[in-house]
Every structure is written in C-alpha cells, then in structure tokens.
Scaffold this motif. Structure first.
Motif, mmCIF file in Angstrom:
data_model
loop_
_atom_site.group_PDB
_atom_site.id
_atom_site.type_symbol
_atom_site.label_atom_id
_atom_site.label_comp_id
_atom_site.label_asym_id
_atom_site.label_seq_id
_atom_site.Cartn_x
_atom_site.Cartn_y
_atom_site.Cartn_z
ATOM 1 N N VAL A 18 0.837 -1.203 0.000
ATOM 2 C CA VAL A 18 0.000 0.000 0.000
ATOM 3 C C VAL A 18 0.870 1.250 0.000
ATOM 4 O O VAL A 18 0.609 2.224 -0.720
ATOM 5 N N PHE A 19 1.965 1.197 0.767
ATOM 6 C CA PHE A 19 2.906 2.318 0.857
ATOM 7 C C PHE A 19 3.467 2.659 -0.516
ATOM 8 O O PHE A 19 3.487 3.820 -0.943
ATOM 9 N N ILE A 22 0.884 4.287 -2.732
ATOM 10 C CA ILE A 22 0.694 5.713 -2.457
ATOM 11 C C ILE A 22 1.853 6.527 -3.042
ATOM 12 O O ILE A 22 1.651 7.591 -3.627
ATOM 13 N N LEU A 23 3.064 5.984 -2.919
ATOM 14 C CA LEU A 23 4.223 6.685 -3.496
ATOM 15 C C LEU A 23 4.068 6.834 -4.998
ATOM 16 O O LEU A 23 4.341 7.892 -5.566
ATOM 17 N N LEU A 26 1.717 9.451 -5.791
ATOM 18 C CA LEU A 26 2.365 10.750 -5.545
ATOM 19 C C LEU A 26 3.172 11.181 -6.762
ATOM 20 O O LEU A 26 3.114 12.342 -7.189
ATOM 21 N N LEU A 30 2.592 14.526 -9.589
ATOM 22 C CA LEU A 30 3.518 15.639 -9.819
ATOM 23 C C LEU A 30 3.233 16.282 -11.177
ATOM 24 O O LEU A 30 2.917 15.589 -12.139
ATOM 25 N N PRO A 31 3.333 17.606 -11.254
ATOM 26 C CA PRO A 31 2.960 18.283 -12.497
ATOM 27 C C PRO A 31 3.940 18.048 -13.649
ATOM 28 O O PRO A 31 3.561 18.161 -14.794
ATOM 29 N N TYR A 341 15.731 17.056 -10.622
ATOM 30 C CA TYR A 341 14.460 16.376 -10.820
ATOM 31 C C TYR A 341 14.676 14.876 -10.974
ATOM 32 O O TYR A 341 14.089 14.233 -11.838
ATOM 33 N N LEU A 346 14.939 10.369 -5.360
ATOM 34 C CA LEU A 346 14.055 10.909 -4.316
ATOM 35 C C LEU A 346 13.133 9.827 -3.779
ATOM 36 O O LEU A 346 12.979 9.656 -2.558
ATOM 37 N N ILE A 349 14.963 7.463 -1.605
ATOM 38 C CA ILE A 349 15.161 7.951 -0.232
ATOM 39 C C ILE A 349 13.881 7.768 0.569
ATOM 40 O O ILE A 349 13.892 7.271 1.702
ATOM 41 N N LEU A 350 12.728 8.115 -0.043
ATOM 42 C CA LEU A 350 11.449 7.937 0.661
ATOM 43 C C LEU A 350 11.202 6.464 0.973
ATOM 44 O O LEU A 350 10.785 6.116 2.077
ATOM 45 N N GLY A 354 10.924 4.738 4.576
ATOM 46 C CA GLY A 354 9.713 4.012 4.928
ATOM 47 C C GLY A 354 10.019 2.619 5.442
ATOM 48 O O GLY A 354 9.459 2.182 6.456
ATOM 49 N N ALA B 159 0.185 2.401 6.161
ATOM 50 C CA ALA B 159 1.057 2.820 5.070
ATOM 51 C C ALA B 159 1.443 4.289 5.224
ATOM 52 O O ALA B 159 2.579 4.670 4.951
ATOM 53 N N LEU B 162 4.373 5.237 7.406
ATOM 54 C CA LEU B 162 5.718 5.115 6.828
ATOM 55 C C LEU B 162 6.126 6.387 6.093
ATOM 56 O O LEU B 162 7.257 6.513 5.659
ATOM 57 N N VAL B 171 10.927 16.134 0.658
ATOM 58 C CA VAL B 171 11.227 15.584 -0.667
ATOM 59 C C VAL B 171 10.379 16.250 -1.738
ATOM 60 O O VAL B 171 10.884 16.755 -2.742
ATOM 61 N N LEU B 175 10.887 19.573 -4.819
ATOM 62 C CA LEU B 175 10.573 19.446 -6.239
ATOM 63 C C LEU B 175 9.642 20.554 -6.704
ATOM 64 O O LEU B 175 9.853 21.153 -7.743
#
Lengths: 385, 324
Positions: A18-19, A22-23, A26, A30-31, A341, A346, A349-350, A354, B159, B162, B171, B175
């Motif tokens: 699930v994590f 979500i990433l 995300l 991003l635009p 970018y 990035l 790292i997240l 996590g 989730a 985390l 982060v 950006l």
C-alpha cells in the motif's frame, strides 16, 4: 508468540505494498516529469520518455514499479544514467550514519538521564525551567542553531572547523580515500557499542561488584580500540574527521535531547504514583535504587516507543544540519536529486526511510509482545477492544 | 428527544427518575468534562504561557495591517517591496525609525517579522484543521462501524505512518514550490491519515466501551447523534492537543523549506533568515544579528507556544498525570 510474529509480518507486507502504491500515486500527481524539465524538441522529449519508460500505460508502470520494489531494486538514477539508485544511496550512507547514529543515541541518552533526575527532584521552578529548555531544544530552528554554533565555536573561538568533512592539508599525499576511513570509523563505533552492551549484560547477572567490572571492562575495550587505531597509521586522518564532526554532532544532539527529556519526565511522574513505588519505599530501599530500578525501568519502554516513532524528525534534522555544515551525505544527495528532478533517487530515499520506519515498528511490536503478554493474546485484545 | 417513553424508572438511588432526566444527565456529562478539562488546563503555568504567546503572535499579525494602513508609509515599510531611500546604504542597524533595522535589500525587519506571523498561522492552522478532521473521521468511523471499514482504514493508516509529513514535504517540497495553503494541505493529509488517525482510533476505542454509549444506544440514539454528542466532546481535549503538535511540526517544516528557498511563500520567518544567510554566510555575526535573531526566536517561540499548550493538554487528557 510465533503466530503473532507471522501475523505481524503478513501485515507488514501488505503495508509495504500500500505504501508503494501511495508513493506511485504521488509521482503521478507531480505536475512535471523528467522529460519536460529541459527545453528540447518534442521528438527528443518522446525519445527520452521512451528510454525512461514513461510512455507506457499507467497500470504497466505501476506493476513494474511494485515488482521492482519487492525485488529490492530501486531503479536507475535519471540524472546519472546507468548508476543504480541503491549505489548512490550506499555510497552516501556511511557519512550520514557516522553522524546520525551517535547523535540520535547520544541525544536519547542525555534526554533520559536529564529527565530522570528532573522527575525525581520535583519543584515548580526546576520543572518550569526544564520544560522551557526542552521546548527550546525541540523547536529551535535547525539551520539557525547550526549558524550559532558555527559563529560561536568555529569563527569566534576557533575550536572546531566550521564546515566540510576533511581538511585537505592533512589528506594531501595520503593513499587512502576519506570514504574508507569513514567506513572503518563507523565499523569501530558499532563494534565498541556492541561490546559495551555485551559487557553490561554479562556483568549485570554474573558479577557481584559490577561497577568496578564495568569500568575495567569498558576501559579495556576502549584502550584496545585506541591501540589498534594507533597501529593502523590512520590515526591523524581519523582524528581529522572526528574534529570536523564535533560541531554537527553537538548541534544534532542539542536538537534531539529536549523531546526525550520532557517525555521521560512525564512518564516517570506517571509511574511514581503507582503502588509498587510506595511498597519499595516502605521496604526501605535507597532512593537511587528506587529511581533507577523501580521507576526509570518502567518508564523506559514508552519513551523508547516515542523515540522510534519520532525518528524521522531526527533524520530530517540531520539532513538539514548536514547541508549547513557541508557534510556531504544523504542530505546533499537529496538536494542534488531535487535540483536535477531525479525522481528515482528521491523516491528511493522515501522508500528506504519508509522501510526503516516499518522495520523499527516491527521490532518495537515484537519487543512489546515479548515483554507484555497482553499484546499478543488475541482473546485479550478482543476483550479490550 | 423522544418523549414517548417518558415513564418512571424506579429504584435508582431510591428516587424516581424520568427517562428525559436520564438523557439530560448523559447529555450534560461531556460539557462537565470539558469544563473540568479547562480548569485543569489553566492551573498549569506552562499551558498559560503558551496560550499567552499565541495571543501575542495573533496580535502581531493584526498590528501589522493596522500599522501599515495608518502609521507606516507603504513605500518604506512594505514587507516585500518596501525600500528606505533616506538611510542608504543598507542594511541599517536598529534606530527609532526602524526598531529592528533594515535588511540588505532595504526593507524594514520589524514589518517583515510582524507580517510573517500571518503566514505561520496560515500554514499551521490549515495543516492542523485538515489533519484533525481526517484523523477524527478515520478514528471514530473505524471504531464505530468496525469490520471492513476498520480494516481498510487501518491498512491505509499503516502505510501513511511510513510517510511522515516532514519527510514527504522535504522531498516533494524541494521538487515543487508550494504556497502556504498547499503546504498546509499536504502536511495535514499526511499527518491526519497516518499517526494521528491511529492515536484518534485508540482513544475512540476507550470511549466505545463506556457505559454511557450503551445507555445512549438503548435510549434509541442514532449513529450520528451518538458520534456527535458522545464521541466528539469526549475526544475534544485529545483532538486539540494533537492540533497543537501539528501546528508545531508544520510551521517548522515550512520554515525549513522557506529557508532553503523552495517555497512560493514570499515572506516568512524562514525566508528572512534565508535572505540574510545567503549573502552573509560565514561572515562575522555581529553586523547581521538584528536580521537573523528576531525571526529565529519568532519561529522558536511560535512553535514552542503551541508545543507547550499541547504538553499542558497532555496532562489534562492523561488523568493520572493531572492528579499530582
């Protein structure tokens, strides 16, 4: 117990998926993507998209993303083509760990010790003062505190260098890279820590005069380590790195001890009211023993839980402090990646942060279940919930 | 209130009580709890200090707009585009005209300082309100309905734990340059669906087993009625406490991002430090103290004020601490 651990592991796996979902969402939100960052012709842009795999349908990208992550692969950096993200992170990690680990543990230990003594001597002025100092430590603005340290201790007093990891004048004509010495230093630190922990555990049960045994053993371990370093011939280089580490380390410790101190005080006060403390007093046990064995030990677990849950906050602090002191570690990698970018780095790292948090929570849950049978018993949980 | 079953209940403390009276007592209880919490809170000097500081910061934001529209001349004292043509070269040391001096771009530091408290309130309040609404909704709904709703919410919350809002914002904020509203929204969503939801849920769990919930259900109270009159008032202190900590965290991360010049916020305390340090890094500290110290102390006091109110509320929420 094993059933509990299995259940917890399955839950952790679901959480991870699930994590990552979500990433991924995300990233999609991003635009801009990497290809639209530079001013080039649409044909070139499409070519770059195809090369990076950004032109495929979303569900395909998503499946690839999840599959790669579960396989432990974080992908390739966009900015440095052909360099895997994992290698970028592992080359930067030792410097950050060398700084972050002693700072976090040192701040935690300092906070515990101060909180214990403040809770024991309760008076309104001391309490108010401690609360103010702790709040100031928790909320002070990290870059500003770093500037203050640089200005006072580096520029005015000249005790420690203001920035960088090494002094080039010391390292000139040396046939060794700073990275090697840093890794060796980190290994030494971990080994010494583990040995001291082992010593503490052994003397606690086996030796009668444990204070003297501990002092002697600790002295022996540290002496041997210093001797080994002297023999290796890198002692000047190691000292140079340590000298550069002083200010960032102190800044980080100052930033992180306050919260632990306040929490330790609150939890100690909470425990102090329970009946077993009164019993211990009635039995005539000395004050210091009550404080350390009967109160502080009970207060330790909640404080440790809170510390681990709030670890990301300390990590953020260490990234920022690294930036201000030009200590080129993970923080620098993060900022470089953001400038270019470089999404995989990035997200890497997240992801890593996590996974570290998840692992910490897992260890904490198992530890809690081991110490407290009520947690692992499903029947009891059903009754309580 | 349902007046159909307005029949006497006998044998309760030897008196006859009516159902309306019983529900009257149960409806009053949360209000009493709130009043008790408040009296506990104001007995704590730390909490009062924090509250006073928050009021001062709110007044600072108000004062700025009043001063700018009455006493201060807009071309000189505007926080973003003002410039003092009389006292060049800049930066100026503090004087009667500029109580905190001017920065290197000729703008009045006091004006910037006062103006920036609005930005901080904006970010902090947005983040805390969003986080609180989300966390409370997730916590109460998953406890009240249980089953599949509970499982779904908890998987998502696990989730989100985390991804702490500070790390995500550092982060993502590097950006995309965000304005204060988006910053607050992102912080609120990531805080509210993660750790805060878990905290709210555990608190709601302890309320669900209380006898007055069962009494309300027996008396025929609907879902929304029970949530509104029993769950929410009893969770109020905890909710406000977590709001305070959210404000602290979000304002700190806003200051950090502004400090690194990665926001679209034109003026905040972090930006003030960034302007100065980008020019005067590693220079002797003495010349620039009046630009660096006030915003840094403002950040510290602002976050500290909310943090202290939160800590004081902690002793209210945790009744075992409050007894001593």
């Amino acid at each position: 117990m094993y059933k509990y651990i299995t259940r917890r592991l399955v839950r952790a796996l679901i959480t991870l998926i699930v994590f990552q979902t979500i990433l991924f969402m995300l990233i999609q939100a991003l635009p801009r993507d990497y290809a639209s960052l530079v001013r080039i012709s649409p044909a070139h842009r499409d070519a770059i998209r195809a090369m990076l795999g950004l032109d495929q349908p979303v569900w395909k990208q998503y499946l690839k993303w999840i599959g790669r992550f579960l396989g432990g692969d974080l992908g390739f950096s966009f900015a440095y083509r052909t360099v895997p993200v994992s290698r970028i992170l592992t080359t930067r990690a030792p410097r950050t760990l060398l700084l972050f680990l002693p700072a976090a543990l040192g701040g935690f230990a300092l906070g515990l010790w101060l909180g214990k003594h403040i809770a024991w001597r309760r008076g309104s002025w001391l309490e108010l003062g401690a609360t103010l100092v702790g709040t100031a430590s928790y909320t002070s603005f990290a870059p500003w505190l770093a500037f203050m340290m640089i200005n006072v201790f580096a520029l005015s007093l000249g005790w420690a260098p203001p920035e960088n990891v090494v002094n080039p004048n010391v390292w000139i004509r040396q046939r060794v890279l700073p990275e090697t010495v840093i890794i060796r230093l980190f290994q030494t630190m971990v080994m010494v820590g583990l040995l001291l922990l082992l010593l503490w555990l052994v003397t606690r049960t086996a030796v009668a005069h444990c204070t003297y045994a501990r002092l002697a053993g600790g002295g022996l371990i540290i002496g041997v380590v210093i001797l080994l370093w002297l023999r290796s011939g890198w002692i000047r280089l190691a000292l140079d790195i340590l000298h550069h580490m002083v200010l960032p380390l102190m800044t980080l410790m100052l930033l992180s001890f306050g919260e632990t101190m306040l929490l330790m005080r609150t939890t100690m006060v909470d425990v102090l009211g329970s009946d077993h403390v009164l019993t211990a007093r009635a039995k005539g046990i000395p004050d210091g023993a009550i404080r350390d064995r009967h109160v502080a030990r009970l207060a330790l677990l909640p404080v440790l839980t809170h510390f681990i849950v709030h670890l990301p906050f300390v990590i953020i602090g260490s990234f920022v402090v690294e930036m201000v002191f030009s200590w080129r570690g993970m923080g620098q990698a993060l900022f470089d990646a953001a400038d270019m970018y470089d999404l995989p780095v990035l997200m890497g790292i997240l992801s890593v942060s996590g996974v570290v948090i998840l692992f910490a929570h897992l260890v904490l849950d198992v530890l809690n279940a081991w110490l407290d049978p009520r947690v692992r018993d499903e029947h009891f949980q059903a009754m309580a919930g | 209130m349902n007046h159909d079953n307005d029949m006497p209940l006998s044998g309760y403390h030897g008196k006859d009580l009516h159902c309306t009276q019983v529900s009257h007592i149960y409806c009053k209880r949360p209000l009493l709890a709130w009043r008790r919490d408040w009296s506990l809170f104001i007995s704590n000097p730390v909490g009062l200090l924090g509250l006073g500081l928050i009021v001062i910061f709110a007044l600072m934001g108000l004062t700025h707009s009043i001063l700018l529209s009455t006493v201060w001349d807009r071309t000189t004292y505007h926080p973003m585009v003002g410039f003092d043509y009389d006292n060049t070269p800049h930066p100026n040391q503090p004087s009667w005209k500029h109580p905190l001096g001017t920065d290197s771009m000729g703008r009045d530091v006091l004006s910037q300082l006062l103006y920036s408290s609005r930005t901080s309130f904006g970010v902090g309040l947005t983040a805390s309100i969003v986080a609180t609404i989300l966390a409370t909704a997730v916590g109460v709904l998953s406890v009240y309905y249980g089953g599949k709703v509970d499982t779904l919410f908890m998987v998502v919350a696990d989730a989100f734990v985390l991804m702490p809002p500070q790390v995500v914002l550092l982060v993502v904020g590097l950006l995309i340059d965000m304005d204060w509203l988006r910053l607050g929204l992102v912080y609120g969503v990531f805080a509210g669906l993660g750790t805060l939801a878990l905290i709210a849920k555990s608190h709601a769990l302890s309320i669900r087993v209380k006898p007055y919930i069962q009494a309300a259900r027996v008396a025929g109270g609907g879902d929304w009625h029970i949530i509104r009159t029993h769950f929410l008032p009893n969770m109020l202190s905890l909710i406000i406490m977590n709001m305070m900590f959210t404000v602290t965290g979000s304002v700190l991360i806003e200051a950090l991002l502004s400090f690194f010049g990665r926001t679209r916020i034109r003026m905040s305390w972090g930006t003030m430090i960034w302007f100065t340090q980008s020019i005067f890094r590693l220079s002797p500290f003495g010349e620039q103290w009046h630009v660096i110290l006030p915003p840094a102390f403002a950040i510290m006091l602002f976050c500290g004020a909310f943090y202290m109110v939160g800590r004081a509320l902690d002793s209210v929420v945790n009744p075992r601490l409050a007894q001593r």
